[in-house]
Write an enzyme that holds these catalytic residues in place. Structure first.
Site, mmCIF file in Angstrom:
data_model
loop_
_atom_site.group_PDB
_atom_site.id
_atom_site.type_symbol
_atom_site.label_atom_id
_atom_site.label_comp_id
_atom_site.label_asym_id
_atom_site.label_seq_id
_atom_site.Cartn_x
_atom_site.Cartn_y
_atom_site.Cartn_z
ATOM 1 C CG ASN A 150 -2.297 -0.660 0.810
ATOM 2 O OD1 ASN A 150 -2.884 -0.366 -0.231
ATOM 3 N ND2 ASN A 150 -2.765 -1.570 1.649
ATOM 4 C CG ASP A 219 0.332 -5.604 -5.141
ATOM 5 O OD1 ASP A 219 -0.206 -6.133 -4.158
ATOM 6 O OD2 ASP A 219 -0.266 -4.810 -5.902
ATOM 7 C CG ASP A 246 -8.603 -4.392 -5.905
ATOM 8 O OD1 ASP A 246 -8.186 -5.453 -5.406
ATOM 9 O OD2 ASP A 246 -8.965 -3.423 -5.213
ATOM 10 C CG HIS A 247 -4.041 -5.841 -5.462
ATOM 11 N ND1 HIS A 247 -3.002 -5.066 -4.988
ATOM 12 C CD2 HIS A 247 -5.143 -5.454 -4.771
ATOM 13 C CE1 HIS A 247 -3.457 -4.243 -4.064
ATOM 14 N NE2 HIS A 247 -4.757 -4.463 -3.911
#
Length: 258
Positions: A150, A219, A246-247
Site C-alpha cells: 500500500n 505490490d 483489483d491486484h
C-alpha cells in the site's frame, strides 16, 4: 545454485477467488505464493483443496478483513504469525523459511487518508515492521519481504504523480518508511530488473481503471542483498479474469549469491 520464484498477490477475498488462485498455481507454478486480504478466518480457508493440488499452505486469517497466507511446493519451516510479542489483533504478517529463504508476507495497512487515525496506525505498523525485520536479519541472512505494501515507491510507480502527490499510498512519510526498510539491506526486485518500466499492480475497479491503465505499483518483492534477482514481472492475465481481484500477481526469481 537453485533459483526460487516468489510471488505476491492480494486476492481481495480467497473465498471468491480460490479457483483463480489454484489455476494460477497450476499454470504459473511459482515456488512460493504469498496471498493477502484473504477476508476469511484461518479455519474457514479450504486448505484441503491446496493440499490435494500438491501445495503446502500456512494461513493467518481474520474474519471479513485482512488475512495472509503462504503457499509453497517445499516444506515451510519456522512459521511465524504476526509480529512476535505484538498484541495487534489484525492478521497482516506471516513468515516462513522455504528453500532456505526467509519469506515475510505482508498486508500493510491502507491508511485511508493522510492525517486520519488509520494513517497514523499505518505509520506505527510500519515502524513495528522495521523492528521485526531488523530482528529477523539477526537470524536469517537470505530474506525476501513480499506483499501489498500500500505504498507506491516512486512517481514512476504512479499513473498520475501530480494527482497523487502527498496523498495516501504516495505520501512522503510512507515512502520514507519504505526506504528505511530498504536501507536494512534490501532492493526492489521489479525495479532492479526494470529500472525504467511503467508497470502497475493495482487498478481501481471504478472508472475503467484497468482499461485506462490508471494504476499504482504497490505490490512489491524486496530482496536482501544476499540474493541475486534474475527475473521479475507482474502477471496481468489474472486481473483480466471475470470477477478478478483489483491486484495482479507480482513475482521475482532469486538465487543465493555465491
Amino acid at each position: 545454485m537453485s533459483t526460487t520464484t516468489i510471488c505476491s498477490w492480494n486476492v481481495n477475498s480467497l473465498k471468491v477467488r480460490q479457483s483463480h488462485v489454484l489455476d494460477y498455481l497450476r499454470d504459473a507454478s511459482p515456488d512460493v505464493l504469498g496471498l493477502q486480504e484473504l477476508k476469511q478466518t484461518t479455519e474457514a480457508v479450504d486448505c484441503a483443496a491446496f493440499h490435494e493440488a500438491g501445495w503446502q499452505i500456512s494461513v493467518y486469517g481474520q474474519k471479513t478483513y485482512n488475512g495472509v497466507a503462504l503457499i509453497s511446493k517445499a516444506a515451510q519451516e519456522d512459521v511465524v504469525y504476526g509480529f512476535p510479542g505484538d498484541n495487534d489483533p489484525q492478521a497482516r504478517a506471516i513468515a516462513a523459511t522455504i528453500n532456505g529463504i526467509r519469506v515475510i508476507n505482508l498486508y500493510v495497512p491502507n491508511g485511508k487518508k493522510v492525517g486520519d487515525e488509520k494513517y497514523e496506525y499505518k505509520l506505527s505498523w510500519l515502524a513495528r515492521l522495521q523492528s521485526y525485520v531488523e530482528e529477523t536479519l539477526q537470524t536469517y541472512d537470505k530474506v525476501v519481504v513480499i506483499g501489498d505494501f500500500n505504498i507506491a515507491p516512486a512517481d514512476l510507480d504512479v499513473h498520475d504523480p501530480k494527482a497523487w502527490e502527498g496523498k495516501i499510498l504516495c505520501s512522503e512519510p510512507e515512502r520514507d518508511a519504505l526506504n528505511k526498510l530498504l536501507s536494512l539491506g534490501f532492493y526492489d526486485g521489479f525495479r532492479h530488473i526494470h529500472p525504467e518500466r511503467e508497470q502497475f499492480s493495482w487498478w481501481d475497479y471504478r472508472m475503467g481503471g484497468l482499461r485506462r491503465n490508471l494504476g499504482l505499483r504497490i505490490d512489491l518483492n524486496l530482496c536482501s542483498d544476499t540474493l541475486s534477482c534474475n527475473a521479475a514481472d507482474i502477471d496481468m492475465e489474472p486481473r483480466r479474469l471475470e470477477r478478478p481481484s483489483d491486484h495482479a500477481p507480482a513475482w521475482v526469481s532469486v538465487t543465493p549469491r555465491a
